[in-house]
Write an enzyme that holds these catalytic residues in place. Structure first.
Site, mmCIF file in Angstrom:
data_model
loop_
_atom_site.group_PDB
_atom_site.id
_atom_site.type_symbol
_atom_site.label_atom_id
_atom_site.label_comp_id
_atom_site.label_asym_id
_atom_site.label_seq_id
_atom_site.Cartn_x
_atom_site.Cartn_y
_atom_site.Cartn_z
ATOM 1 N N HIS A 155 0.829 -1.215 0.000
ATOM 2 C CA HIS A 155 0.000 0.000 0.000
ATOM 3 C C HIS A 155 0.864 1.267 0.000
ATOM 4 C CE1 HIS A 155 -0.010 -0.612 4.628
ATOM 5 N NE2 HIS A 155 1.015 0.134 4.268
ATOM 6 N N HIS A 202 -1.543 4.377 9.990
ATOM 7 C CA HIS A 202 -0.164 4.859 10.152
ATOM 8 C C HIS A 202 -0.165 6.196 10.893
ATOM 9 C CE1 HIS A 202 -0.176 2.306 6.519
ATOM 10 N NE2 HIS A 202 1.100 2.076 6.714
ATOM 11 N N HIS A 336 10.255 -3.969 3.468
ATOM 12 C CA HIS A 336 10.679 -2.567 3.516
ATOM 13 C C HIS A 336 11.065 -2.178 4.928
ATOM 14 C CE1 HIS A 336 6.345 -2.182 4.421
ATOM 15 N NE2 HIS A 336 6.383 -0.857 4.532
ATOM 16 N N GLU A 383 4.235 -5.525 8.449
ATOM 17 C CA GLU A 383 2.872 -5.348 7.920
ATOM 18 C C GLU A 383 2.335 -6.637 7.302
ATOM 19 O OE1 GLU A 383 2.797 -0.582 6.762
ATOM 20 O OE2 GLU A 383 3.265 -2.024 5.189
HETATM 21 C C1 DHB Z 1 6.253 3.420 2.305
HETATM 22 C C2 DHB Z 1 5.668 2.165 2.445
HETATM 23 C C3 DHB Z 1 4.659 1.970 3.388
HETATM 24 O O1 DHB Z 1 4.050 0.768 3.595
HETATM 25 C C4 DHB Z 1 4.209 3.027 4.161
HETATM 26 O O2 DHB Z 1 3.185 2.806 5.016
HETATM 27 C C5 DHB Z 1 4.787 4.287 4.028
HETATM 28 C C6 DHB Z 1 5.804 4.472 3.102
HETATM 29 C C7 DHB Z 1 7.314 3.660 1.282
HETATM 30 O O3 DHB Z 1 7.853 2.705 0.720
HETATM 31 O O4 DHB Z 1 7.658 4.835 1.030
HETATM 32 FE FE FE Z 2 2.525 0.884 5.470
#
Ligand code: DHB
Ligand code: FE
Length: 453
Positions: A155, A202, A336, A383
């Site tokens: 997302h 978030h 990530h 996540e």
């Molecule tokens: C990014 C990815 C995420 O899941 C999020 O909540 C905020 C930022 C990103 O890759 O920039």
């Molecule tokens: Fe996220």
């Protein structure tokens, strides 16, 4: 699980008693919110000065307003009021709880007080068996809703921004959006009636004052959040209060504690997957029940708990008496890390193995602990535990496999069909993963037959 006995609402048969459940809460939502407004002295003053005018500021029914004007608490309760909320009306006029309780019993204040001094009301003669209006069979009607598919997706907010700013044709973004094209066209023929969308908030609707582990939206509408850049130019979502209330009723009785959220803004965790799947639209094509999971502050729920919760949600959906096609979506991930010296961590081998395991052996995958997600997929890769909630809702997960009474493996519904699978690095800081799993009608049927035995 002795479903129909456990799930019924026999509490409705306790004489002279109304339990405040999700159904009553929905009926009395604005009545109770009006009562709550009387917590502020300036509102009490305005209400006392002109009750009718103050009530007319609230989207309550005329019946509810009249019941308040008459201070008819029994009527207020029948119309969805809850006594703790209604007591604010009494408090505004200096009335005690005893006065209010007495007012509902048909006794004078003095007679009620004397009855209490004499030891109070006996339960004898006041049990279910003493209720001439009781309904002897409150077993639930057969379930007709089904979980037709589950969809999984990252997302990343930048994907939403790429759409909002017309950048999807740029070389950086083209392969990402190309990876969602097959799903967009599949969804045109397979639009559900409702999506239960599992995502994480978030630091948007929930700040550090309140951190629910699992929160389900039982409200009618949720607006798009302003996360600091201004709200995304996409539609808000319409919920499905009746199905959400049913899921709460079932899942809490399955021992999962859910927080109920009637009002909150929804952030990129929810809107970006909708944009990726449905494109630029003026209105989302179906109802969306938001289901928020805390993955921001530790401890966060385990993969095992998420899978079990998904199973309970799947059973709950299949026991809903209306014929609805429901999809359950799991969002967030893949690998990530957004923080510290390790930011930018990407692990394609682990991500792809995660997809394999999610499809073929979710129960084994659910045994992976948080440390594995953090080490292998980065701190924000956690996540991905949310994907196990969506996977648990599929038909092959319908029965609790640790339960000895479950059908033998040969009778279990087949695993879902993989409609589409996509993986790409990067979008912003993140590896993009996307999966569409479909249950065949036979799978869905086996699951619902199996669930109520
Ligand atoms: C990014 C990815 C995420 O899941 C999020 O909540 C905020 C930022 C990103 O890759 O920039
Ligand atoms: Fe996220």
């Amino acid at each position: 699980m002795s479903s129909s006995m456990m799930r019924d609402k026999r509490y409705r048969d306790v004489p002279g008693t109304t339990l405040f459940d999700a159904e009553q809460s929905r009926r009395g939502y604005h009545l109770n919110q009006f009562c709550m407004s009387l917590m502020r002295p300036e509102n009490r003053e305005r209400f006392v000065a002109d009750q009718r005018a103050y009530l007319d500021e609230w989207p309550m029914t005329e019946e509810q307003k009249q019941a308040v004007l008459d201070f008819d608490l029994n009527r207020c309760i029948a119309l969805g009021g809850n006594i703790y909320f209604l007591s604010k009306i009494g408090a505004t006029f200096g009335k005690s709880f005893q006065f209010m309780a007495g007012s509902m019993t048909g006794l004078s204040e003095a007679a009620y007080r004397d009855m209490m001094v004499a030891g109070g009301r006996s339960p004898d003669g006041n049990r279910i068996a003493d209720n001439p209006d009781r309904v002897d069979d409150r077993s639930a009607p057969p379930g007709r809703a089904s979980v037709t598919a589950s969809i999984y997706s990252s997302h990343v907010p930048a994907m939403g921004a790429a759409m909002d700013h017309g950048k999807t044709d740029e070389p950086y973004w083209r392969p990402v959006f190309a990876g969602y094209e097959p799903t967009r066209s599949w969804l045109r023929d397979n639009t559900p009636d409702v999506i239960l969308l599992v995502y994480n908030d978030h630091a948007t609707a929930f700040d550090l004052s309140l951190i629910p582990t699992f929160a389900i939206g039982t409200g009618a509408h949720y607006p798009v959040a302003d996360e600091g850049y201004g709200p995304r130019p996409v539609p808000g979502i319409d919920g499905h209060p009746a199905l959400a209330a049913h899921i709460v009723q079932e899942v809490v009785q399955d021992d999962f504690d859910l927080t109920l959220v009637n009002e909150m803004p929804v952030d990129h965790g929810l809107t970006v997957p909708l944009s990726m799947m449905f494109g630029d639209v003026a209105q989302w094509p179906c109802a969306v029940i938001p289901f928020a999971v805390n993955v921001v502050q530790y401890p966060v729920p385990s993969g095992r708990r998420c899978l079990e919760l998904g199973r309970a949600i799947g059973r709950a959906i299949r026991s809903y008496p209306e014929d609805l096609r429901v999809q359950v979506w799991g969002t967030g991930g893949m690998s990530h890390q957004l923080q510290g010296r390790r930011a930018g961590l990407i692990n394609p081998e682990w991500d792809n193995a995660f997809l394999d395991r999610l499809i073929a052996d979710p129960a084994r995958l659910a045994e992976s602990d948080h440390l594995e997600y953090i080490e292998e997929a980065g701190s924000e890769g956690i996540e991905l535990v949310m994907w196990l909630i969506a996977r648990g809702a599929m038909a092959d997960q319908a029965s609790d496999q640790s339960d000895a009474a479950s059908p033998a493996p040969a009778q279990m519904p087949a695993p879902p069909r993989v409609i589409h699978r996509f993986y790409h690095v990067p979008a912003s800081n993140t590896a993009v993963g996307h999966l569409v799993l479909q249950d065949t009608p036979t799978n869905a049927e086996t699951a619902s037959n199996g669930a109520d035995q």
